[in-house]
Design an enzyme around this catalytic site. Structure first.
Site, PDB file in Angstrom:
ATOM      1  N   GLY A 209       0.823  -1.205   0.000  1.00  0.00           N
ATOM      2  CA  GLY A 209       0.000   0.000   0.000  1.00  0.00           C
ATOM      3  C   GLY A 209       0.853   1.249   0.000  1.00  0.00           C
TER       4      GLY A 209
ATOM      5  CB  CYS B 121       5.383  -4.099   0.147  1.00  0.00           C
ATOM      6  SG  CYS B 121       6.227  -2.522  -0.163  1.00  0.00           S
ATOM      7  CE1 TYR B 122       1.552   1.196   5.618  1.00  0.00           C
ATOM      8  CE2 TYR B 122      -0.127  -0.525   5.802  1.00  0.00           C
ATOM      9  CZ  TYR B 122       0.412   0.680   6.230  1.00  0.00           C
ATOM     10  OH  TYR B 122      -0.173   1.375   7.254  1.00  0.00           O
TER      11      TYR B 122
ATOM     12  CG  HIS C 265       5.438  -5.751  -4.524  1.00  0.00           C
ATOM     13  ND1 HIS C 265       4.172  -5.595  -3.995  1.00  0.00           N
ATOM     14  CD2 HIS C 265       6.123  -4.631  -4.190  1.00  0.00           C
ATOM     15  CE1 HIS C 265       4.086  -4.425  -3.380  1.00  0.00           C
ATOM     16  NE2 HIS C 265       5.259  -3.816  -3.482  1.00  0.00           N
TER      17      HIS C 265
ATOM     18  CD  GLU D  40       2.441  -8.550  -5.211  1.00  0.00           C
ATOM     19  OE1 GLU D  40       2.152  -7.395  -4.860  1.00  0.00           O
ATOM     20  OE2 GLU D  40       3.217  -9.277  -4.546  1.00  0.00           O
TER      21      GLU D  40
ATOM     22  N   GLY E 292     -21.811 -10.948 -27.750  1.00  0.00           N
ATOM     23  CA  GLY E 292     -20.934 -11.710 -28.627  1.00  0.00           C
ATOM     24  C   GLY E 292     -19.504 -11.707 -28.152  1.00  0.00           C
ATOM     25  N   GLY E 293     -19.195 -10.892 -27.123  1.00  0.00           N
ATOM     26  CA  GLY E 293     -17.868 -10.897 -26.526  1.00  0.00           C
ATOM     27  C   GLY E 293     -17.671 -12.116 -25.643  1.00  0.00           C
ATOM     28  CB  VAL E 294     -14.620 -13.446 -23.967  1.00  0.00           C
ATOM     29  CG1 VAL E 294     -14.291 -14.623 -23.061  1.00  0.00           C
ATOM     30  CG2 VAL E 294     -13.745 -13.472 -25.214  1.00  0.00           C
ATOM     31  CG  ASP E 295     -16.080 -10.785 -20.209  1.00  0.00           C
ATOM     32  OD1 ASP E 295     -15.245 -11.707 -20.134  1.00  0.00           O
ATOM     33  OD2 ASP E 295     -15.772  -9.584 -20.213  1.00  0.00           O
ATOM     34  CB  SER E 296     -22.119 -11.315 -22.882  1.00  0.00           C
ATOM     35  OG  SER E 296     -21.751 -11.309 -24.237  1.00  0.00           O
TER      36      SER E 296
ATOM     37  CE  LYS F 152     -11.782 -10.373 -20.766  1.00  0.00           C
ATOM     38  NZ  LYS F 152     -13.128 -10.226 -21.406  1.00  0.00           N
TER      39      LYS F 152
END
Length: 514
Positions: free
Chosen positions: A58, A85-86, A170, A172, A225-229, A370
């Site tokens: 942070g 870190c923090y 970090h 990650e 028509g996108g990936v998510d929907s 995603k």
């Protein structure tokens, strides 16, 4: 069904730009995790019953009064804690150690050497990513130093008996050489979490939750028509069958031939009930004269919902509006559980919905990244070309046309974008980029077409490479490919006189222009 939430990690967020990466790395290890604000009370944390807790980094400093601290009692829970870190500095300060402002702020690569054997760090030496201005100068009772760097002699510390660990760097980030190994040791070896966060288990869990939420009521889904929907459509079709009706709204802001492709994929091949609504005139009329990006997003979101609610009146027992909202949408709209993020832009499926909407929201992908959504799509049997398709914003070309949206602009942009995609596919660069698209600029430029002077529009091409869409670099597409794309667009698309290429990274720029 396996309880995929039995072994879980809780991440307490202190406002780091990397907090979402921690969650993504833990999930890649097959362990479920959630991100909460640091100021949740102990009782709530106990109810969540995590197998381990991670304190994020942070921007604050523990050397000042009234800066963020972990909930009181967190270190008496008897579960492992990892401070990053923090988070390390916060843990050290709360447990009786000392933290001081460093003479030299450390940002970038550093070398960390192992000091003593421990369960968290095994490598004798490793390159890591640092981003700090404070450092621990005295460890709390019970802690030993397990790693050091040139600028931080107490770079990593541990209390093995209580299973408390802290690292100044970090792990990650992809810049930390063995960061994923470190997080794996914490999640698996130290916390004892099983790797049961998998696509098949996530699907089973989402289906169960959807059935429980919906009961015998009907759901309508805004299918783009996108990936998510598309993944939401396949998931809900499997969960509730005929209780799902997809509303495909052609708002006049879709890519070339997209409407026909959506109908063919879902209605014809998958047997999903899809209603197609031609609403181009309605959307363009509502957007007329509006230039401000946030206002455009909210208009598009509002009109979408109005159409969904109108269509829902034609469907018996329709009570739910399903959306393909995913974690990055929530984060960027400052609507995450932490509530610590700053608003960057609204997404029509997060921040643009009207308060008086009658339908209840159903968002089965809301906590997924995603890459997790793509894995679900493949598991559900969706075509790989659809699943690997680049993201397309909910407002469509409405946020890729800068300023006011007009049909003339959308038609020109559609053609330019289609050529860009054709050439990326043909050269193998579509798979090498994470997101690519054309942007219409509302300015005119002098050009020469044949022997005649032209004064036409400008388009910008944007292509980025990213792992998680939280940060991105511009794609170094070879000049000869860009040159060919530019020539084709100028020669084949009437009304364009100039093509530019965007070389901005994220940050400071966002991936989309609006």
């Amino acid at each position: 069904m396996t309880d995929i939430h039995s072994d879980k990690i809780l991440i307490l967020d202190f406002g780091s730009q990397y907090t979402q990466l921690i969650a993504r790395r833990i999930r890649e290890l097959g362990v479920y995790c959630e991100i909460w604000a640091y100021d949740n009370d102990l009782e709530t944390v106990l109810e969540f019953a995590p197998r381990g807790i991670i304190l994020s980094g942070g921007p604050s400093t523990v050397t000042e009064d009234h800066t963020p601290r972990a909930p009181e009692g967190i270190f008496e829970m008897g579960v492992p804690v990892l401070g990053i870190c923090y988070g390390l500095q916060c843990m050290a300060a709360m447990l009786g150690g000392k933290v001081s402002t460093s003479d030299k702020r450390e940002f970038g690569h550093a070398q960390v050497d192992l000091v003593s054997p421990n369960a968290l760090i095994k490598e004798e030496s490793q390159s890591v990513w640092m981003s700090h201005g404070d450092k621990v100068t005295e460890v709390p009772d019970g802690f030993t130093v397990i790693g050091q760097s040139g600028n931080a002699p107490l770079c990593a510390i541990a209390d093995e008996q209580r299973r408390f660990y802290g690292v100044q760097f970090h792990p990650e980030t992809t810049h930390s050489e063995h960061g994923k190994d470190l997080l794996g040791r914490f999640a698996h070896d130290i916390c004892g979490c099983a790797s049961d966060w998998s696509a098949s288990n996530i699907i089973a869990d989402c289906i169960e939750q959807a059935r429980t939420q919906v009961g015998d009521e009907h759901v309508i889904l805004g299918l783009s028509g996108g990936v998510d929907s598309s993944v939401v459509a396949a998931l809900l079709h499997q969960a509730i069958g005929d209780q799902l009706t997809c509303i495909f709204v052609d708002n006049g802001l879709l890519r070339k031939d997209e409407g026909d492709q959506v109908m063919e994929t879902f209605a014809q091949n998958m047997g999903v009930r899809v209603i197609r609504v031609d609403a181009e005139e309605r959307f363009l009329s509502e957007l007329a004269g509006e230039q401000e990006p946030e206002a455009k997003r909210k208009i598009i979101g509002r009109v979408f919902v109005e159409i969904f609610e109108e269509e829902s009146q034609k469907i018996d027992n329709a009570k739910w509006l399903a959306q393909g909202t995913i974690y990055p949408d929530v984060i960027e709209s400052a609507a995450s559980k932490t509530g610590k993020a700053q608003v960057i832009k609204s997404h029509h499926n997060v921040g643009g919905l009207p308060d008086d909407m009658e339908l209840q929201l159903l968002e089965p992908l809301r906590e997924l990244f995603k890459d997790e959504v793509r894995k679900l799509g493949l598991e559900l049997g969706l075509p790989e070309k659809m699943i690997q398709r680049h993201p397309f914003p909910g407002p469509g070309l409405g946020v890729r046309i800068l300023g006011e949206v007009k049909k003339e602009y959308a038609d020109v942009l559609r053609e330019a974008d289609a050529i860009f995609m054709e050439e990326l596919y043909a050269t193998g660069w579509y798979e090498k980029t994470s997101q690519a698209f054309a942007v219409f600029l509302p300015v005119k430029s002098v050009g020469v077409v044949g022997d005649n002077r032209a004064y036409d529009w400008v388009v910008a091409l944007r292509a980025v490479q990213t792992v998680d869409f939280m940060t991105a670099t511009w794609a170094h597409i070879p000049y000869e490919i860009l040159g060919n794309i530019s020539n084709r667009i100028i020669n084949e698309v009437r009304g364009i006189s100039r093509v530019t290429y965007d070389i901005s990274g994220k940050p400071p720029a966002t991936i989309e222009w609006e």
